[in-house]
Design an enzyme around this catalytic site. Structure first.
Site, mmCIF file in Angstrom:
data_model
loop_
_atom_site.group_PDB
_atom_site.id
_atom_site.type_symbol
_atom_site.label_atom_id
_atom_site.label_comp_id
_atom_site.label_asym_id
_atom_site.label_seq_id
_atom_site.Cartn_x
_atom_site.Cartn_y
_atom_site.Cartn_z
ATOM 1 N N ASN A 181 0.854 -1.190 0.000
ATOM 2 C CA ASN A 181 0.000 0.000 0.000
ATOM 3 C C ASN A 181 0.890 1.240 0.000
ATOM 4 O O ASN A 181 1.792 1.365 0.833
ATOM 5 C CB ASN A 181 -0.894 0.030 1.243
ATOM 6 N N GLU A 182 0.642 2.120 -0.945
ATOM 7 C CA GLU A 182 1.366 3.392 -1.013
ATOM 8 C C GLU A 182 2.875 3.214 -0.800
ATOM 9 O O GLU A 182 3.508 3.931 -0.024
ATOM 10 C CB GLU A 182 0.801 4.389 0.000
#
Length: 464
Positions: free
Chosen positions: A170-171
């Site tokens: 994630n990110e």
């Protein structure tokens, strides 16, 4: 903690449940679930964003420790300043999806945590890759032939769940070392080898601010994840974001997005919000028209965050789609805009052309004042036309429907408020809510007035 006489007893778990949705043991609140079901969701991403990674390796989402009886789950430190009991564990998430009629989108921990520690691609990462494969096996593995499929059956669900998408991390553009591509390749190869039909999403490589810093070139993800938290004006400007995307490239998962007012939700603080106002809603809806028009590129999208405890001290983020306290719930205006879009959706996009559109200006930048998208149900012939009037005055729109055979009567659903700062709350849960009315004298050509500062859906049925 209980005090009885001269003795003190500490309780590690207290769980009091009213009736739950579909009477699931350790289930979910019926009022919150009904609001989600009413949005007609197709998927639910879990365990989400920063909660997946944790601040340190020991704080990452420990999916194996969230299985089994509640009293055996140790819990873990969450990302946002509180400890998670992990009462909502892996199985509860999968049942949440099942009860909504949605499919899980599984986030896989990819070797990076928020204190910027990471594990390079190679032998040291292999244990985390195997853990991800075990997690997928828990979701889809055969109950009789696989270890983790058997564990799922033991936990009460012999049948596999319908998993189609997994996201690696994630990110990961927060990882400024640039290690993500190597880690992504290692996870991608392992997942595709064992589960070739799964679609694999990369958390960098897209055209959002972070993703663009770290392209993915060594493998071709099925989708890349783009995140946008922008001021409402800028979000309206992004209504054309996907018009010129490469149709031959990876598809797009807009995994987090929300329009804000003057301050970003991480800067506004817990005193603001806790849900978007009408100004934010116009930005959100304008952006949604762009995603809908370009659904050949934007395969999936989801607003974030989804839920918020509206009590003082119960939140860290100022914009959330649905608010609640111990007894009540309410949807934001943006919630209702999304519900309107979901309830009025065909299976084919329809090309449209906006001519002589009035404009709006801010500084040296000019944008359209009206945004639109349209879809058609090929079985019934019904047309769904979405329009966002961002202007402070009502606008009459002339419609010219080429090749359409429209019935003389249809419906018009409108979300509107004169005050851009207005929002819903626990005290006024439907202060801003959609209103539906019949409209007459429709045909291949007709005129309709859009209220100022409004989101409108026209449902035009085919003439019988």
């Amino acid at each position: 903690m209980l005090r009885t006489g001269d003795r003190t007893t500490w309780l590690s778990l207290v769980s009091l449940f009213p009736p739950t949705y579909k009477n699931r043991p350790n289930g979910l609140r019926p009022d919150l679930m009904q609001m989600l079901v009413d949005m007609k969701p197709k998927f639910l991403r879990f365990p989400g964003g920063n909660y997946l990674e944790g601040n340190t390796f020991k704080d990452r989402f420990p999916w194996k420790e969230t299985l089994g009886p509640l009293e055996d789950r140790p819990g873990h430190q969450g990302t946002w300043g509180y400890r998670s009991t992990d009462g909502l564990g892996m199985m509860e998430f999968l049942l949440w999806c099942e009860d909504m009629g949605a499919k899980p989108l599984l986030g896989l921990f990819a070797g990076y945590v928020l204190n910027k520690d990471y594990i390079k691609a190679g032998p040291e990462l292999e244990g985390f890759v195997q853990d991800a494969l075990d997690q997928i096996e828990y979701v889809v593995g055969d109950a009789k032939r696989t270890k983790w499929g058997a564990r799922r059956a033991k936990d009460g669900h012999p049948e596999p769940f319908p998993l189609e998408y997994v996201e690696i991390g994630n990110e990961d553009w927060f990882d400024e070392s640039g290690s993500y591509e190597g880690r992504f390749v290692q996870f991608y190869d392992a997942v595709k080898k064992k589960y070739p039909k799964l679609k694999v999403i990369s958390s960098t490589g897209g055209k959002d601010y972070g993703g663009a810093k770290f392209p993915i070139t060594k493998r071709r993800p099925d989708l890349w994840d783009e995140h946008y938290y922008s001021e409402a004006w800028d979000m309206m400007g992004m209504a054309t974001q996907y018009d010129n995307y490469d149709r031959k490239g990876p598809k797009v998962f807009v995994g987090e997005w929300a329009a804000h007012d003057t301050k970003a939700p991480w800067e506004a603080g817990p005193e603001a919000g806790p849900t978007p106002n009408m100004k934010c809603t116009l930005g959100d809806a304008a952006f949604m028209t762009g995603m809908e028009r370009n659904s050949d590129v934007v395969e999936m999208s989801c607003y974030a965050p989804l839920l918020v405890n509206a009590n003082p001290g119960g939140r860290q983020w100022s914009l959330n789609l649905i608010g609640y306290d111990a007894l009540n719930t309410f949807g934001s205006p943006s919630y209702y805009a999304q519900k309107m879009f979901a309830e009025n959706l065909g299976d084919r996009t329809v090309a449209l052309n906006l001519a002589d559109v009035p404009t709006q200006s801010k500084g040296d930048k000019t944008l359209p004042g009206i945004f639109a998208s349209a879809t058609r149900d090929t079985k019934t012939g019904t047309l769904y036309v979405k329009l966002v009037n961002a202007l402070p005055s009502a606008q009459e729109v002339a419609f010219d429907l080429k090749g359409a055979n429209v019935a003389p009567s249809g419906t018009m659903t409108t979300l509107h408020h004169d005050d851009l700062k207005a929002m819903n709350s626990l005290e006024e849960p439907t202060k801003i809510a959609p209103k539906t009315a019949r409209v007459e004298n429709l045909g291949s050509s007709f005129r309709q007035t859009l209220p100022a500062q409004s989101v409108t859906v026209l449902k035009l049925e085919a003439k019988k």
